[in-house]
Design an enzyme around this catalytic site. Structure first.
Site, short mmCIF file in Angstrom:
data_model
loop_
_atom_site.label_atom_id
_atom_site.label_comp_id
_atom_site.label_asym_id
_atom_site.label_seq_id
_atom_site.Cartn_x
_atom_site.Cartn_y
_atom_site.Cartn_z
CB SER A 218 -8.40 -1.47 4.44
OG SER A 218 -8.74 -2.76 4.02
CD GLU B 75 -5.44 0.94 2.34
OE1 GLU B 75 -6.10 1.48 1.43
OE2 GLU B 75 -5.62 -0.23 2.71
NE ARG C 187 -4.12 -1.81 0.34
CZ ARG C 187 -4.16 -3.11 0.04
NH1 ARG C 187 -3.12 -3.67 -0.52
NH2 ARG C 187 -5.24 -3.83 0.27
N1 EPU Z 1 -10.43 -10.39 10.60
C1 EPU Z 1 -11.08 -10.38 11.81
N2 EPU Z 1 -12.05 -9.44 12.01
C2 EPU Z 1 -12.40 -8.53 11.07
C3 EPU Z 1 -11.72 -8.54 9.84
C4 EPU Z 1 -10.74 -9.49 9.62
O1 EPU Z 1 -10.81 -11.17 12.68
O2 EPU Z 1 -13.31 -7.75 11.33
C5 EPU Z 1 -9.43 -11.43 10.33
C6 EPU Z 1 -10.00 -12.47 9.36
O3 EPU Z 1 -10.71 -13.47 10.00
C7 EPU Z 1 -8.75 -13.00 8.70
C8 EPU Z 1 -7.83 -11.81 8.70
O4 EPU Z 1 -8.32 -10.90 9.67
O5 EPU Z 1 -8.18 -14.01 9.49
C9 EPU Z 1 -7.69 -11.16 7.34
O6 EPU Z 1 -8.95 -10.65 6.91
P1 EPU Z 1 -9.30 -10.39 5.37
O7 EPU Z 1 -9.01 -11.57 4.55
O8 EPU Z 1 -10.66 -9.80 5.32
O9 EPU Z 1 -8.22 -9.34 4.89
P2 EPU Z 1 -7.60 -8.05 5.57
O10 EPU Z 1 -6.18 -8.32 5.89
O11 EPU Z 1 -8.46 -7.57 6.68
C10 EPU Z 1 -6.69 -7.06 3.33
C11 EPU Z 1 -6.73 -5.78 2.58
C12 EPU Z 1 -8.06 -5.63 1.83
C13 EPU Z 1 -8.18 -6.78 0.88
C14 EPU Z 1 -8.13 -8.09 1.68
C15 EPU Z 1 -8.14 -9.30 0.78
C16 EPU Z 1 -5.30 -4.26 3.81
C17 EPU Z 1 -5.24 -3.07 4.70
N3 EPU Z 1 -6.52 -4.67 3.49
O12 EPU Z 1 -7.67 -7.01 4.36
O13 EPU Z 1 -7.98 -4.44 1.06
O14 EPU Z 1 -9.41 -6.71 0.14
O15 EPU Z 1 -6.90 -8.15 2.44
O16 EPU Z 1 -6.92 -9.39 0.10
O17 EPU Z 1 -4.27 -4.79 3.42
C18 EPU Z 1 -8.44 -2.11 1.00
O18 EPU Z 1 -7.22 -1.92 0.95
O19 EPU Z 1 -9.25 -1.15 0.96
C19 EPU Z 1 -8.95 -3.46 1.12
C20 EPU Z 1 -10.24 -3.72 1.29
#
Ligand code: EPU
Length: 338
Positions: free
Chosen positions: A237, A333, A162
């Protein structure tokens, strides 16, 4: 050139924050953009495109330049690859859908990301195991000071998680006008490793997915977890996932053995900020017109009438609570405009 005054930016930022632009102009051509940059009567300029990664906290006392440069074309191709040039004002998801219609691979995991093509390199958009930098060849950018066009290849963009040069050293200095991406015409490289994609495909009984199947899976996952900005204001995010050292990680995981994490390298671990925020009790909580999304705690939402300051205050409270509870700093972000 039609320069308007006191224009609401509510429909120009996906958070739906109702602040005003002192002056506002729409740009549909490169020469026009150059002319606007030369205007001495409006010394302060503020560039806006899809408005999908910014939190506006006050009226913008400047000439707001809305980039609406359009066009998608093939600039080079052979049997295996194609280089596609898209102008900055094209909608990102529409470009992804166009590429799939042509049978071009590489963008399918990046389906349904809000925003425009020109802002994609700024934060190196990423989702489900793919980042823009994986398909990025170059971009053209106009220097705000001189109106000159410059080229930035992949390396020159200094991409990170990012991150890019446009968020750091070159912040505010350039306006990205077009982007060139290298896509596959055959032998597509599929990225299905991300857990939820595998599950989604399995549920549908798909064993040999096409690029379209992957896009459909990503769209289904995103729709189930992430709020649609046209229905409820948000900027995806709000925070980046923090990366911590092995030493800090060892301590953290001892105290929180069930926490999810990704190993970045030998000494770096990424902790999902969504998990940290959820553990602090914020998921689904509403504070006036601002809130934390009920299905993904990393996403802050505007229920309709929130001010940028309300969202910012909530984000600060979340940062403080996460810091207190886990001794981990989470950073926005989203580009906060103060
Ligand atoms: N999780 C929780 N609670 C929540 C959200 C997530 O416990 O409320 C846990 C999930 O269970 C999982 C882990 O966190 O174990 C990862 O969650 P998720 O796969 O939803 O991905 P993320 O790391 O929260 C990132 C990106 C997203 C992208 C997704 C999928 C960042 C800051 N965010 O989210 O990007 O869509 O991975 O690749 O890196 C964005 O940048 O706007 C965005 C939506």
């Amino acid at each position: 050139m039609n320069i308007q005054e006191n224009i609401s930016l509510k429909n120009h930022n996906t958070f739906g924050i109702d602040v005003k632009a002192r002056f506002f102009v729409e740009i549909t051509g490169l020469v026009q953009l150059q002319k606007v940059l030369e205007l001495k009567a409006y010394p302060k300029k503020f560039i806006i495109s899809g408005g999908s990664n910014m939190l506006l906290t006050k009226d913008i006392d400047a000439l707001v330049v809305h980039i609406k440069l359009k066009g998608i074309s093939i600039v080079e191709e052979n049997e295996n690859f194609v280089e596609v040039k898209a102008m900055a004002g094209e909608n990102w998801h529409e470009l992804v859908m166009w590429s799939l219609d042509q049978g071009f691979g590489g963008l399918e995991n990046l389906s349904l990301i809000p925003g425009n093509v020109g802002t994609a390199p700024i934060q190196n958009i990423g989702a489900y195991g793919v980042e823009l930098k994986d398909v990025f060849v170059s971009c053209a950018a106009m220097e705000v000071k001189t109106g000159e066009l410059e080229g930035f290849d992949n390396e020159a963009c200094e991409f990170g998680y990012r991150e890019s040069i446009f968020k750091n050293k070159a912040k505010g200095k350039y306006i990205i006008t077009s982007v060139v991406l290298k896509l596959t015409k055959k032998d597509h490289v599929l990225h299905t490793g991300y857990g939820s994609i595998e599950n989604e495909l399995k549920d549908k009984g798909i064993v040999h997915p096409t690029i379209r199947d992957i896009s459909d899976a990503v769209i289904a996952i995103r729709r189930s977890k992430l709020p649609d900005p046209t229905e409820i204001g948000n900027s995806g995010s709000f925070f980046k996932n923090p990366v911590i050292s092995r030493k800090a990680f060892d301590k953290f995981i001892k105290k929180n053995p069930n926490a999810p994490f990704y190993e970045v390298d030998d000494d770096q671990f990424k902790i999902p900020a969504g998990w940290l925020v959820e553990q602090c009790g914020f998921k689904g909580k509403r504070f006036g017109e601002a809130g934390v999304h009920e299905k993904q705690a990393l996403v802050l939402v505007n229920y309709g009438g929130a001010t940028g300051k309300e969202i910012l205050d909530l984000s600060k409270k979340i940062q403080e609570d996460v810091q207190k509870t886990f001794k981990i700093k989470i950073q926005p972000e989203v580009n906060i405009i103060k």
